[in-house]
Design a protein around this motif. Structure first.
Motif, PDB file in Angstrom:
ATOM      1  N   LEU A  25      13.960   7.004   5.974  1.00 52.90           N
ATOM      2  CA  LEU A  25      14.776   8.215   5.874  1.00 52.90           C
ATOM      3  C   LEU A  25      14.271   8.989   4.665  1.00 52.90           C
ATOM      4  N   ILE A  26      13.723  10.189   4.900  1.00 58.53           N
ATOM      5  CA  ILE A  26      13.128  10.964   3.805  1.00 58.53           C
ATOM      6  C   ILE A  26      13.960  12.216   3.542  1.00 58.53           C
ATOM      7  N   SER A  27      13.753  12.810   2.377  1.00 63.40           N
ATOM      8  CA  SER A  27      14.478  14.033   2.023  1.00 63.40           C
ATOM      9  C   SER A  27      13.830  15.247   2.664  1.00 63.40           C
ATOM     10  N   GLN A  28      14.581  16.332   2.716  1.00 57.49           N
ATOM     11  CA  GLN A  28      14.038  17.575   3.261  1.00 57.49           C
ATOM     12  C   GLN A  28      12.862  18.046   2.407  1.00 57.49           C
ATOM     13  N   TYR A  29      12.965  17.862   1.101  1.00 56.96           N
ATOM     14  CA  TYR A  29      11.862  18.245   0.203  1.00 56.96           C
ATOM     15  C   TYR A  29      10.597  17.472   0.557  1.00 56.96           C
ATOM     16  N   THR A  30      10.696  16.140   0.689  1.00 54.73           N
ATOM     17  CA  THR A  30       9.530  15.320   1.024  1.00 54.73           C
ATOM     18  C   THR A  30       8.995  15.680   2.406  1.00 54.73           C
ATOM     19  N   SER A  31       9.917  15.949   3.333  1.00 52.16           N
ATOM     20  CA  SER A  31       9.509  16.332   4.687  1.00 52.16           C
ATOM     21  C   SER A  31       8.631  17.573   4.669  1.00 52.16           C
ATOM     22  N   ARG A  32       9.007  18.534   3.857  1.00 52.96           N
ATOM     23  CA  ARG A  32       8.225  19.775   3.781  1.00 52.96           C
ATOM     24  C   ARG A  32       6.912  19.563   3.028  1.00 52.96           C
TER      25      ARG A  32
END
Length: 410
Positions: free
Chosen positions: A155-162
């Protein structure tokens, strides 16, 4: 009939256009704005403190219990410890403890075909209280736990996803350094979901995985963990509960409040309390100056009326009561309008969220509101008490006016 109250009402609610009518309306409006600002300041500060602290605590709990002192940065990997039933029962026995969850962390790099990003993997077990983090899940689903050791979901953060351009369902490679080798090792994982807390320290740092993945990466046994994170029933008792646990835990175990691990966030929240007190003092001073100025002007403008009342036998006390009642009506009307205005804006913000904020700076995208009714009553009581005391000051001018001079006053 109370003559003083009758005259005061006639002066306040007179319908003819006059300078005194303008001053009365201006004073009432200023009192209302002062009360409304105080209510809004208290509600916004309480909302900020409650919402931001809830976010911080939801992710990590209120206390960390480990066999080593926690790093002040919150970014250090833990040494492995065996699950300890004695420690677990000691923590759960504390009346202020709500939840106890095992955790472990591991530094790693997430890589896609396009880029790479450093993260700190947070491992949790299947009995983790996921309701704490589910409000932050914006895409995908929670990690699916099973009894095997092959759960490779992350489960990753939106920041890491981007940063790595990864979406739900994408395959990502985890690179990490083995303690026994300088060559990075690789493990494939699948993005199960994306979260966003709005707290930069979390969103730029953490990814959540099954504890078994941490164990495999570190070469731990199935019963080893990094420590326990403790969620309390009342976060304000974190230091007292921490001291109790330090006295009760085995000597090799330590407990640390989260406020000491992320002091920058809580120092910022504490500063808001100072701002709240400053606003309260300033608004009280504004209300006091406003009321004094209003009554002085009204007394001077009604000098001929004062002279006439004294000439016809009215005592200084009777004339004073007229202006005291006049000020009381202005104060009560201003307080009532201020409460309606302040609470109205609070409820409107709660319903619509029309006041937006920069989430990167304030940790929330919409200004949070939390109305505490005893604080509203405190604002009303303080404003009324201060105004009640101040009402006696301008009315003292009445005693110094002689009927002859007052009747000649222009």
């Amino acid at each position: 009939m109370n003559i003083a109250s009758f005259i005061a009402r006639r002066l306040v609610f007179q319908k003819n256009q006059s300078f005194s009518r303008f001053i009365i309306r201006l004073s009432t409006a200023a009192t209302a704005i002062s009360v409304a600002v105080m209510i809004l300041a208290f509600a916004f500060v309480e909302g900020f403190q409650y919402t931001v602290s809830s976010k911080v605590f939801s992710f990590w709990g209120h206390l960390r219990v480990q066999q080593q002192l926690s790093s002040t940065s919150g970014l250090a990997e833990e040494l492995p410890v065996e699950k300890n039933d004695t420690v677990y029962r000691t923590i759960k026995a504390n009346p202020n403890v709500a939840l106890v969850d095992a955790f472990a962390t591991k530094s790693a790099m997430l890589k896609t075909n396009e880029t790479i990003e450093g993260v700190l993997l947070k491992g949790i077990e299947k009995d983790f209280s996921q309701e704490r983090l589910l409000p932050f899940l914006i895409e995908g689903k929670w990690i699916a736990f099973d009894d095997s050791l092959q759960n490779n979901q992350v489960l990753i953060s939106q920041y890491t996803s981007r940063q790595i351009n990864a979406k739900v369902g994408d395959k990502v490679l985890i690179y990490f350094i083995d303690n026994n080798s300088t060559v990075p090792r690789v493990r494939p994982v699948t993005v199960s979901g994306i979260y966003k807390t709005g707290i930069e320290e979390y969103d730029k740092t953490f990814a959540i995985v099954d504890m078994n993945l941490i164990r495999r990466l570190n070469g731990w046994t199935a019963t080893q963990i990094g420590g326990y994170e403790v969620t309390l029933k009342d976060y304000k008792k974190d230091y007292s509960t921490n001291n109790q646990l330090l006295d009760q835990l085995p000597v090799v175990w330590f407990s640390t409040p989260l406020r000491e691990i992320y002091p920058n966030i809580f120092d910022w929240l504490a500063l808001q309390s100072t701002n709240k007190q400053v606003i309260l003092i300033i608004m009280c001073i504004v209300a006091v100056i406003n009321l004094i100025s209003c009554l002085i002007i009204l007394v001077l403008e009604r000098a001929r009326m004062i002279g006439l009342l004294k000439a016809t036998g009215a005592t200084n006390g009777q004339v004073q009561v007229i202006f005291w009642n006049q000020g009381l009506i202005i104060t009560l009307t201003g307080i009532l309008l201020g409460v309606v205005l302040g609470l109205g804006i609070c409820f409107l913000q709660q319903a619509t969220g029309f006041i937006k904020l920069d989430e990167s700076a304030y940790y929330v995208a919409t200004a949070p509101i939390k109305v505490i009714w005893w604080q509203v009553l405190l604002i009303i009581a303080v404003t009324f008490f201060v105004s009640f005391i101040i009402l006696f000051v301008p009315s003292l001018l009445v005693r110094k006016m002689s009927p002859v001079k007052a009747l000649r006053f222009e």
